[in-house]
Design a protein around this motif. Structure first.
Motif, short mmCIF file in Angstrom:
data_model
loop_
_atom_site.label_atom_id
_atom_site.label_comp_id
_atom_site.label_asym_id
_atom_site.label_seq_id
_atom_site.Cartn_x
_atom_site.Cartn_y
_atom_site.Cartn_z
N ILE A 46 -6.74 3.23 -2.71
CA ILE A 46 -5.56 2.34 -2.61
C ILE A 46 -5.70 1.36 -1.32
N LEU A 47 -6.31 1.97 -0.26
CA LEU A 47 -6.45 1.24 0.96
C LEU A 47 -7.64 0.29 1.09
N GLU A 48 -8.49 0.85 0.17
CA GLU A 48 -9.88 0.16 -0.03
C GLU A 48 -9.63 -1.09 -1.00
N LEU A 49 -8.80 -1.14 -1.94
CA LEU A 49 -8.26 -2.06 -2.71
C LEU A 49 -7.81 -3.46 -1.97
N SER A 50 -7.15 -3.05 -1.12
CA SER A 50 -6.43 -4.10 -0.37
C SER A 50 -7.07 -4.82 1.03
N SER A 51 -8.06 -3.94 1.34
CA SER A 51 -8.93 -4.26 2.49
C SER A 51 -9.87 -5.32 2.31
N HIS A 52 -10.20 -5.55 1.12
CA HIS A 52 -11.30 -6.68 0.83
C HIS A 52 -10.62 -7.87 0.33
N VAL A 53 -9.22 -7.81 0.29
CA VAL A 53 -8.69 -9.30 -0.26
C VAL A 53 -8.02 -9.89 0.87
N ALA A 54 -8.31 -11.31 0.76
CA ALA A 54 -7.67 -12.12 1.97
C ALA A 54 -6.57 -13.12 1.54
N GLY A 102 2.57 12.00 -10.11
CA GLY A 102 1.55 13.02 -10.08
C GLY A 102 0.21 12.45 -10.28
N THR A 103 -0.20 11.13 -10.17
CA THR A 103 -1.39 10.74 -10.32
C THR A 103 -2.22 10.08 -9.18
N LEU A 104 -1.61 10.21 -8.04
CA LEU A 104 -2.31 9.92 -7.02
C LEU A 104 -3.74 10.59 -6.76
N GLU A 105 -4.04 11.56 -6.84
CA GLU A 105 -5.19 12.17 -6.54
C GLU A 105 -6.46 11.68 -7.90
N ASP A 106 -5.70 11.41 -9.11
CA ASP A 106 -6.53 11.07 -10.25
C ASP A 106 -7.26 9.74 -9.96
N VAL A 107 -6.55 9.03 -8.89
CA VAL A 107 -7.08 7.44 -8.66
C VAL A 107 -7.89 7.63 -7.59
N GLY A 108 -8.16 8.47 -7.07
CA GLY A 108 -8.95 8.54 -5.74
C GLY A 108 -8.21 8.65 -4.44
N ILE A 153 0.93 -1.18 -0.03
CA ILE A 153 0.03 0.19 0.01
C ILE A 153 1.02 1.20 -0.01
N MET A 154 2.03 1.26 0.80
CA MET A 154 2.75 2.64 0.96
C MET A 154 3.64 2.73 -0.35
N THR A 155 4.15 1.72 -0.95
CA THR A 155 5.12 1.99 -2.04
C THR A 155 4.31 2.39 -3.15
N VAL A 156 3.08 1.72 -3.23
CA VAL A 156 2.33 2.05 -4.58
C VAL A 156 1.84 3.61 -4.44
N THR A 157 1.24 3.96 -3.19
CA THR A 157 0.80 5.53 -2.80
C THR A 157 1.99 6.31 -3.28
N GLU A 158 3.16 5.98 -2.96
CA GLU A 158 4.23 6.91 -2.99
C GLU A 158 4.55 7.07 -4.62
#
Length: 495
Positions: free
Chosen positions: A97-105, A86-92, A75-80
């Motif tokens: 990013i946190l939401e994507l990983s929180s629902h996958v076990a 310069g595309t972090l805000e474009d993706v939400g 999560i952290m490295t992808v966010t960085e």
């Protein structure tokens, strides 16, 4: 409260949603961020454009960049990485990013899910392709023949990009290799492939091998087409092995006339003007039966594209059992529909596609090729001998080919003795310049230009039974030997 609008794009042409699986896209991205080994599983299946949602494309691209650079993916490295681009805000933002990983076990099903996304992406590509072709077809100013070529090329390019070969465990391959070895051991001649009909060439190559791309090259007047037709006759007439001959230069009647000349020993000139004497008419009537029913399938479509060849070749292999494909000649083909910066790039694509087709169909493909004029400009005895660097328009031909043969007639350049002291009058050198699976070297053959025939030196004469039956050998009891014609005039061209 106003009703929430559906932001999913709709294909207005058909009234259908574009093929997509956005929920699965999120699951795949989440799995990639919780399992450091997951990217290696899907890297050959997914590309950024495989994802339907633009923001998911950007996230996968960030994951791809991190993995290629061998950096950790979480999560952290992808966010960085997104912030750096310069595309972090474009993706939400970080929240998405946190939401994507929180629902996958687990990433246990990531390969299966990735293949679903790849299928959806291919379906979207096909819809886009069909839409473009449909729009152009309605335009009366568009040439339909050119549109057909463009459609063939675009569809071929699409299939090439999405064609993937899976790995194979060694055991079945070992069994196949041992089976081939056993067949070779049972064959007194040591042939593992399709016989060429030339003793020394078969000794060197063990026949034409399955999945091989063989390039037969030479300067004009060396007899490339005559050699190819002699091979076709040896394979299909003498051994009854089905072949397909794609002639981009000559029409089918011209090609068959050359075969008649070869089999019936009647000069090409007489076949053209019809001035046969009584003995030649008898010979024609007696021996043309050998060609009747021969499993030779000729296609003389001019300017054939590699996509069209591939389609026809598949059908011939499936329906007619074709085991060898011949093409005369490579530089007359095209790869219409794709854009190239130069003719060299186009020829490279054609040669690469031919090698891919040989592997796909598991049969040998023999393609004729021209040589550059540099041969004519070189001085000295050895200077006229063709080299791999002389292959015209593309070094990729040399790289893609499993075998490269040059047809060379030193007599054409007034050279009558080779370095071993062999008499070269009426002779041709078949130079095996590249052989990925074996030895290279020269094979000397008799060249009888008036009959468009190459033959083994020991076969000084070929005779035919009076009833038109099969040959038993180079000489038949009770049959009159055919006279050996005088050598061609110096510098004479091959028929």
């Amino acid at each position: 409260m106003p009703e929430k609008k559906n932001k999913t794009p709709i294909d207005s042409t058909y009234g259908h949603l574009q093929p997509q699986a956005t929920d699965i896209e999120r699951v795949v991205l989440g799995a990639l961020m919780i399992d450091k080994d997951a990217f290696s599983v899907v890297s050959e299946i997914l590309r950024p454009e495989t994802f339907y949602e633009p923001r998911n494309q950007k996230i996968y691209k960030a994951i791809q960049s991190l993995s290629i650079a061998e950096n950790p993916v979480d999560i952290m490295t992808v966010t960085e990485e997104l912030k750096r681009g310069g595309t972090l805000e474009d993706v939400g933002g970080p929240a998405y990013i946190l939401e994507l990983s929180s629902h996958v076990a687990s990433s246990a099903n990531i390969e299966y899910h990735s293949r679903i996304l790849a299928q959806k992406f291919l379906a979207r590509q096909l819809i886009s392709f069909a839409s473009v072709i449909e729009t152009k077809a309605f335009d009366e100013g568009v040439d339909v023949d050119e549109l057909m070529q463009e459609a063939e090329g675009s569809l071929f390019e699409l299939s090439q990009k999405n064609m993937r070969q899976d790995y194979t465990q060694i055991d079945p391959v070992l069994k196949q290799a041992v089976d081939i070895l056993s067949k070779a051991a049972a064959n007194s001649g040591g042939l593992t492939g399709i016989p060429t009909g030339y003793t020394k060439l078969d000794d060197m190559t063990a026949g034409w091998q399955s999945s091989d791309l063989v390039i037969i090259a030479g300067r004009p007047a060396m007899g490339k087409t005559s050699f190819a037709l002699s091979l076709a006759k040896n394979i299909s007439v003498d051994n009854q092995i089905p072949i397909a001959f794609f002639s981009l230069e000559m029409n089918n009647v011209q090609l068959v006339n050359r075969l008649i000349s070869n089999v019936c020993e009647i000069s090409g000139k007489k076949i053209l003007n019809g001035q046969l004497d009584d003995e030649e008419w008898k010979r024609l009537d007696r021996n043309i039966r050998r060609l009747q029913g021969a499993p030779i399938y000729i296609d003389d479509t001019p300017g054939m594209s590699i996509f069209e060849l591939r389609t026809k070749a598949r059908r011939l292999v499936r329906e007619k059992g074709v085991r060898v494909i011949m093409i005369d000649y490579l530089q007359l083909m095209n790869a219409n529909g794709a854009r190239f910066g130069s003719r060299q790039e186009e020829v490279s694509t054609i040669s690469r596609s031919l090698k891919g087709l040989a592997k796909e169909l598991d049969i040998p493909i023999l393609a004729l090729s021209q040589l550059n004029r540099t041969v004519e400009n070189r001085e000295g005895k050895e200077g006229k001998r063709p080299q791999l660097s002389d292959l015209r328009e593309s070094g990729a031909i040399e790289q893609d080919a499993d075998m490269v043969l040059f047809v060379h007639r030193p007599e054409y350049y007034h050279l009558y003795v080779d370095e071993h002291g062999n008499d070269l009058h009426g002779m041709a050198q078949i130079i095996v310049a590249k052989h990925r699976k074996g030895a290279t070297g020269d094979v000397l053959l008799h060249f009888r230009g008036e009959f468009t025939r190459f033959q083994n030196p020991e076969d000084a004469s070929v005779n035919f039974p009076e009833d038109g039956g099969e040959l038993i050998g180079s000489k038949l009891n009770g049959e009159r030997d055919m006279p050996i014609p005088p050598p061609l005039p110096e510098g004479g061209a091959a028929f």
